[in-house]
Design a protein around this motif. Structure first.
Motif, PDB file in Angstrom:
ATOM      1  N   LEU A  65       0.842  -1.193   0.000  1.00 34.69           N
ATOM      2  CA  LEU A  65       0.000   0.000   0.000  1.00 34.69           C
ATOM      3  C   LEU A  65       0.877   1.242   0.000  1.00 34.69           C
ATOM      4  O   LEU A  65       2.092   1.154   0.032  1.00 34.69           O
ATOM      5  CB  LEU A  65      -0.925   0.005   1.217  1.00 34.69           C
ATOM      6  CG  LEU A  65      -1.888  -1.171   1.327  1.00 34.69           C
ATOM      7  CD1 LEU A  65      -2.598  -1.127   2.667  1.00 34.69           C
ATOM      8  CD2 LEU A  65      -2.892  -1.151   0.195  1.00 34.69           C
ATOM      9  N   VAL A  66       0.243   2.405  -0.001  1.00 34.16           N
ATOM     10  CA  VAL A  66       0.948   3.684   0.044  1.00 34.16           C
ATOM     11  C   VAL A  66       0.233   4.580   1.043  1.00 34.16           C
ATOM     12  O   VAL A  66      -0.993   4.634   1.074  1.00 34.16           O
ATOM     13  CB  VAL A  66       0.947   4.371  -1.348  1.00 34.16           C
ATOM     14  CG1 VAL A  66       1.607   5.731  -1.275  1.00 34.16           C
ATOM     15  CG2 VAL A  66       1.635   3.507  -2.372  1.00 34.16           C
ATOM     16  N   SER A  67       1.001   5.276   1.880  1.00 30.76           N
ATOM     17  CA  SER A  67       0.445   6.273   2.795  1.00 30.76           C
ATOM     18  C   SER A  67       0.743   7.654   2.240  1.00 30.76           C
ATOM     19  O   SER A  67       1.817   7.890   1.693  1.00 30.76           O
ATOM     20  CB  SER A  67       1.073   6.152   4.182  1.00 30.76           C
ATOM     21  OG  SER A  67       0.698   4.950   4.791  1.00 30.76           O
ATOM     22  N   PHE A  68      -0.218   8.577   2.390  1.00 31.84           N
ATOM     23  CA  PHE A  68      -0.031   9.956   1.964  1.00 31.84           C
ATOM     24  C   PHE A  68      -0.125  10.860   3.179  1.00 31.84           C
ATOM     25  O   PHE A  68      -0.974  10.664   4.046  1.00 31.84           O
ATOM     26  CB  PHE A  68      -1.102  10.363   0.936  1.00 31.84           C
ATOM     27  CG  PHE A  68      -0.945   9.686  -0.375  1.00 31.84           C
ATOM     28  CD1 PHE A  68      -0.128  10.227  -1.361  1.00 31.84           C
ATOM     29  CD2 PHE A  68      -1.606   8.502  -0.645  1.00 31.84           C
ATOM     30  CE1 PHE A  68       0.028   9.596  -2.583  1.00 31.84           C
ATOM     31  CE2 PHE A  68      -1.461   7.865  -1.866  1.00 31.84           C
ATOM     32  CZ  PHE A  68      -0.643   8.413  -2.824  1.00 31.84           C
ATOM     33  N   TYR A  69       0.751  11.845   3.245  1.00 30.09           N
ATOM     34  CA  TYR A  69       0.757  12.816   4.328  1.00 30.09           C
ATOM     35  C   TYR A  69       0.761  14.207   3.724  1.00 30.09           C
ATOM     36  O   TYR A  69       1.329  14.433   2.664  1.00 30.09           O
ATOM     37  CB  TYR A  69       1.994  12.647   5.216  1.00 30.09           C
ATOM     38  CG  TYR A  69       2.062  11.291   5.867  1.00 30.09           C
ATOM     39  CD1 TYR A  69       1.394  11.043   7.047  1.00 30.09           C
ATOM     40  CD2 TYR A  69       2.783  10.255   5.278  1.00 30.09           C
ATOM     41  CE1 TYR A  69       1.445   9.791   7.653  1.00 30.09           C
ATOM     42  CE2 TYR A  69       2.834   9.007   5.864  1.00 30.09           C
ATOM     43  CZ  TYR A  69       2.173   8.781   7.052  1.00 30.09           C
ATOM     44  OH  TYR A  69       2.228   7.551   7.633  1.00 30.09           O
ATOM     45  N   TYR A  70       0.129  15.155   4.415  1.00 30.29           N
ATOM     46  CA  TYR A  70       0.035  16.535   3.952  1.00 30.29           C
ATOM     47  C   TYR A  70       0.558  17.477   5.032  1.00 30.29           C
ATOM     48  O   TYR A  70       0.275  17.294   6.214  1.00 30.29           O
ATOM     49  CB  TYR A  70      -1.407  16.900   3.608  1.00 30.29           C
ATOM     50  CG  TYR A  70      -1.574  18.355   3.268  1.00 30.29           C
ATOM     51  CD1 TYR A  70      -1.181  18.847   2.027  1.00 30.29           C
ATOM     52  CD2 TYR A  70      -2.087  19.248   4.194  1.00 30.29           C
ATOM     53  CE1 TYR A  70      -1.301  20.179   1.727  1.00 30.29           C
ATOM     54  CE2 TYR A  70      -2.227  20.581   3.898  1.00 30.29           C
ATOM     55  CZ  TYR A  70      -1.830  21.047   2.665  1.00 30.29           C
ATOM     56  OH  TYR A  70      -1.951  22.376   2.363  1.00 30.29           O
ATOM     57  N   SER A  71       1.293  18.490   4.633  1.00 36.10           N
ATOM     58  CA  SER A  71       1.721  19.562   5.516  1.00 36.10           C
ATOM     59  C   SER A  71       1.362  20.888   4.866  1.00 36.10           C
ATOM     60  O   SER A  71       1.720  21.133   3.718  1.00 36.10           O
ATOM     61  CB  SER A  71       3.229  19.505   5.775  1.00 36.10           C
ATOM     62  OG  SER A  71       3.631  20.630   6.531  1.00 36.10           O
ATOM     63  N   GLY A  72       0.673  21.732   5.591  1.00 31.07           N
ATOM     64  CA  GLY A  72       0.316  23.055   5.095  1.00 31.07           C
ATOM     65  C   GLY A  72       1.229  24.149   5.621  1.00 31.07           C
ATOM     66  O   GLY A  72       0.983  25.327   5.385  1.00 31.07           O
TER      67      GLY A  72
END
Length: 77
Positions: A65-72
């Motif tokens: 699988l793949v994990s996605f992370y976001y930083s604003g």
């Protein structure tokens, strides 16, 4: 992993023990600051995509699988 937007550059470095560093430069790579980013631990180094100087996406392979992370905030959190 590597990402850039304008003069801001982000690099991720990962060891075998999932100790992940996020290196950030705001002067085109002349100087970097580093922060530990254990949430970016993955099978391989995360791919960083910058959509602005503050908006980052990290794509981290986890095996099947793949994990996605976001930083604003430019990778601060």
């Amino acid at each position: 992993g590597f990402g850039a937007f304008g003069s801001t550059v982000w690099l991720t470095q990962q060891s075998r023990k999932y100790n992940v560093l996020l290196l950030t430069s705001h002067d085109s790579g002349a100087h970097f600051s580093q922060a530990v980013a254990p949430e970016l631990g993955s099978v391989y180094s995360c791919h960083i995509t910058a959509t602005s100087a503050a908006s980052l996406w990290a794509e981290c392979p986890t095996g099947m699988l793949v994990s996605f992370y976001y930083s604003g905030n430019g990778g601060v959190t």
